[in-house]
Scaffold this active site. Structure first.
Site, mmCIF file in Angstrom:
data_model
loop_
_atom_site.group_PDB
_atom_site.id
_atom_site.type_symbol
_atom_site.label_atom_id
_atom_site.label_comp_id
_atom_site.label_asym_id
_atom_site.label_seq_id
_atom_site.Cartn_x
_atom_site.Cartn_y
_atom_site.Cartn_z
ATOM 1 N N SER A 8 45.387 -10.126 52.439
ATOM 2 C CA SER A 8 46.353 -9.116 51.969
ATOM 3 C C SER A 8 46.205 -8.945 50.469
ATOM 4 C CB SER A 8 47.774 -9.580 52.275
ATOM 5 O OG SER A 8 48.725 -8.777 51.619
ATOM 6 N N TYR A 59 54.604 -15.881 52.150
ATOM 7 C CA TYR A 59 53.564 -14.986 52.682
ATOM 8 C C TYR A 59 52.391 -14.886 51.701
ATOM 9 C CZ TYR A 59 51.463 -10.683 54.564
ATOM 10 O OH TYR A 59 50.601 -9.753 55.082
HETATM 11 N N1 NAD Z 1 50.972 -3.848 57.396
HETATM 12 C C1 NAD Z 1 50.618 -4.157 56.183
HETATM 13 O O1 NAD Z 1 50.946 -3.446 55.224
HETATM 14 C C2 NAD Z 1 49.762 -5.380 55.918
HETATM 15 C C3 NAD Z 1 49.320 -5.577 54.609
HETATM 16 C C4 NAD Z 1 48.512 -6.680 54.332
HETATM 17 C C5 NAD Z 1 48.141 -7.557 55.333
HETATM 18 N N2 NAD Z 1 48.591 -7.336 56.610
HETATM 19 C C6 NAD Z 1 48.161 -8.302 57.622
HETATM 20 O O2 NAD Z 1 47.472 -7.617 58.653
HETATM 21 C C7 NAD Z 1 47.705 -8.262 59.908
HETATM 22 C C8 NAD Z 1 48.255 -7.252 60.905
HETATM 23 O O3 NAD Z 1 49.434 -6.680 60.369
HETATM 24 P P1 NAD Z 1 50.291 -5.545 61.114
HETATM 25 O O4 NAD Z 1 50.933 -4.745 60.051
HETATM 26 O O5 NAD Z 1 49.497 -4.887 62.150
HETATM 27 O O6 NAD Z 1 51.421 -6.477 61.784
HETATM 28 P P2 NAD Z 1 52.357 -6.293 63.061
HETATM 29 O O7 NAD Z 1 53.595 -7.083 62.766
HETATM 30 O O8 NAD Z 1 52.504 -4.850 63.449
HETATM 31 O O9 NAD Z 1 51.504 -7.017 64.221
HETATM 32 C C9 NAD Z 1 51.282 -8.396 64.179
HETATM 33 C C10 NAD Z 1 51.017 -8.883 65.592
HETATM 34 O O10 NAD Z 1 50.793 -10.307 65.533
HETATM 35 C C11 NAD Z 1 51.449 -10.899 66.639
HETATM 36 N N3 NAD Z 1 51.755 -12.308 66.387
HETATM 37 C C12 NAD Z 1 52.677 -12.817 65.539
HETATM 38 N N4 NAD Z 1 52.701 -14.167 65.630
HETATM 39 C C13 NAD Z 1 51.762 -14.519 66.553
HETATM 40 C C14 NAD Z 1 51.315 -15.753 67.097
HETATM 41 N N5 NAD Z 1 51.851 -16.931 66.723
HETATM 42 N N6 NAD Z 1 50.309 -15.739 67.997
HETATM 43 C C15 NAD Z 1 49.767 -14.557 68.417
HETATM 44 N N7 NAD Z 1 50.170 -13.358 67.961
HETATM 45 C C16 NAD Z 1 51.156 -13.330 67.039
HETATM 46 C C17 NAD Z 1 52.709 -10.058 66.824
HETATM 47 O O11 NAD Z 1 53.281 -10.223 68.128
HETATM 48 C C18 NAD Z 1 52.183 -8.652 66.547
HETATM 49 O O12 NAD Z 1 51.765 -8.009 67.725
HETATM 50 C C19 NAD Z 1 48.652 -9.434 59.608
HETATM 51 O O13 NAD Z 1 47.906 -10.607 59.407
HETATM 52 C C20 NAD Z 1 49.312 -9.015 58.307
HETATM 53 O O14 NAD Z 1 49.799 -10.105 57.560
HETATM 54 C C21 NAD Z 1 49.402 -6.284 56.911
#
Ligand code: NAD
Length: 275
Positions: free
Chosen positions: A167, A180
């Protein structure tokens, strides 16, 4: 691609054309694939002929997502899409990662790509982070990546590629996100360590560092006018990113186009790591 004027935080997309013929017939595991970026990654890989084991702790939503993607691809102009198979995984378990790798091999007969995407995004000022909160975020965001990479490394052949979701928070501090940010800095560093060591096996390991991407995880930004205005002001490209805009860099990192790229992090953040 055109920016919607009714809600400046959202972006409507034409399909972004990214073609990687070298991926056809390969097999991937994507964690956290029930929704958000993981679901878009699963669909984007399948549309390029890659079989995908999509895994999530929310197995009901994962099953529905896999069925939706397969149905959409069956009705599309994609000639030979890959198959998306749903699985349940809790990424905090090393054993469940091993089972996931075994399942991918049983379903597809091979394992080429592994995307450690599952993550959680808790809020707490650093002074108030509870022992349970810090353990949960390190378990999911850091150990989840480590165990996933270990399982992948045990079963991939030379030429395999792992991508971890880091991230912009790995390099920029955000108030209330100390746990985080710490976890994502660890993912960035872990990616480099894995790349150095798994290079011996011919496996590449890279990370992607998204900024504000429009998913459920960042719904609070869209729903808070002050937070949205702030994001649109400070992000140099003045809009949120879409999951589809992260898919392109992911495909690049997995593909032969990146076959001499390892231990690298691609920022997909509209420039926000600089502000
Ligand atoms: N959305 C953003 O702006 C953003 C920015 C930087 C990094 N990220 C990273 O990108 C990745 C995806 O983000 P997103 O926005 O699609 O998130 P999201 O919350 O929409 O999806 C995350 C998914 O991970 C699953 N999950 C959570 N804990 C789990 C576990 N213990 N085992 C298996 N599955 C699990 C959830 O059920 C969910 O379906 C994450 O690692 C997040 O930290 C997101």
């Amino acid at each position: 691609m055109t920016a919607a004027t009714s809600n400046p935080g959202r972006v409507e997309h034409d399909r972004i054309e990214v073609v990687h013929p070298d991926m056809v017939g390969k097999a991937a595991v994507v964690t956290g694939a029930a929704r958000g970026m993981g679901a878009v990654f699963a669909a984007g890989l399948a549309a390029r002929g890659v079989d995908v084991l999509g895994a999530d702790i929310n197995d009901e939503q994962m099953t529905a997502t896999a069925a939706r993607i397969n149905a959409e691809l069956a009705g599309s102009d994609v000639a030979k899409p890959g198959r998306v198979v749903a699985a349940r995984v809790d990424v905090t378990s090393a054993d469940e990662h091993e089972a996931l790798a075994q399942r991918a091999l049983a379903e597809f007969g091979r394992l080429d790509f592994w995307i450690n995407n599952a993550g959680i995004f808790p809020f707490a000022e650093a002074a108030d982070i509870s022992p349970e909160q810090i353990s949960a975020v390190l378990d999911v965001n850091v150990e989840g990546v480590l165990f996933g990479a270990q399982a992948a490394a045990r079963h991939m052949r030379p030429g395999g590629a792992i991508v971890n979701m880091s991230s912009v928070s790995a390099v920029r501090v955000r108030r209330g996100r100390g746990a985080y940010c710490t976890s994502k800095a660890a993912v960035a560093h872990l990616t480099e360590s894995l790349a150095v060591e798994l290079g011996d096996k011919g496996i590449r390991v890279n990370s992607i560092a998204p900024g504000y991407i429009d998913t459920e995880m960042t719904r609070w930004v869209r729903e808070d006018p002050a937070a949205l205005a702030h994001a649109l002001d400070v992000v140099p490209l003045h809009r949120l990113g879409s999951p589809e805009e992260v898919l392109g860099p992911l495909l690049f990192l997995l593909s032969d186009s990146a076959r001499y790229v390892t231990g690298h992090s691609i920022a997909v953040d509209g420039g926000s790591r600089h502000v």
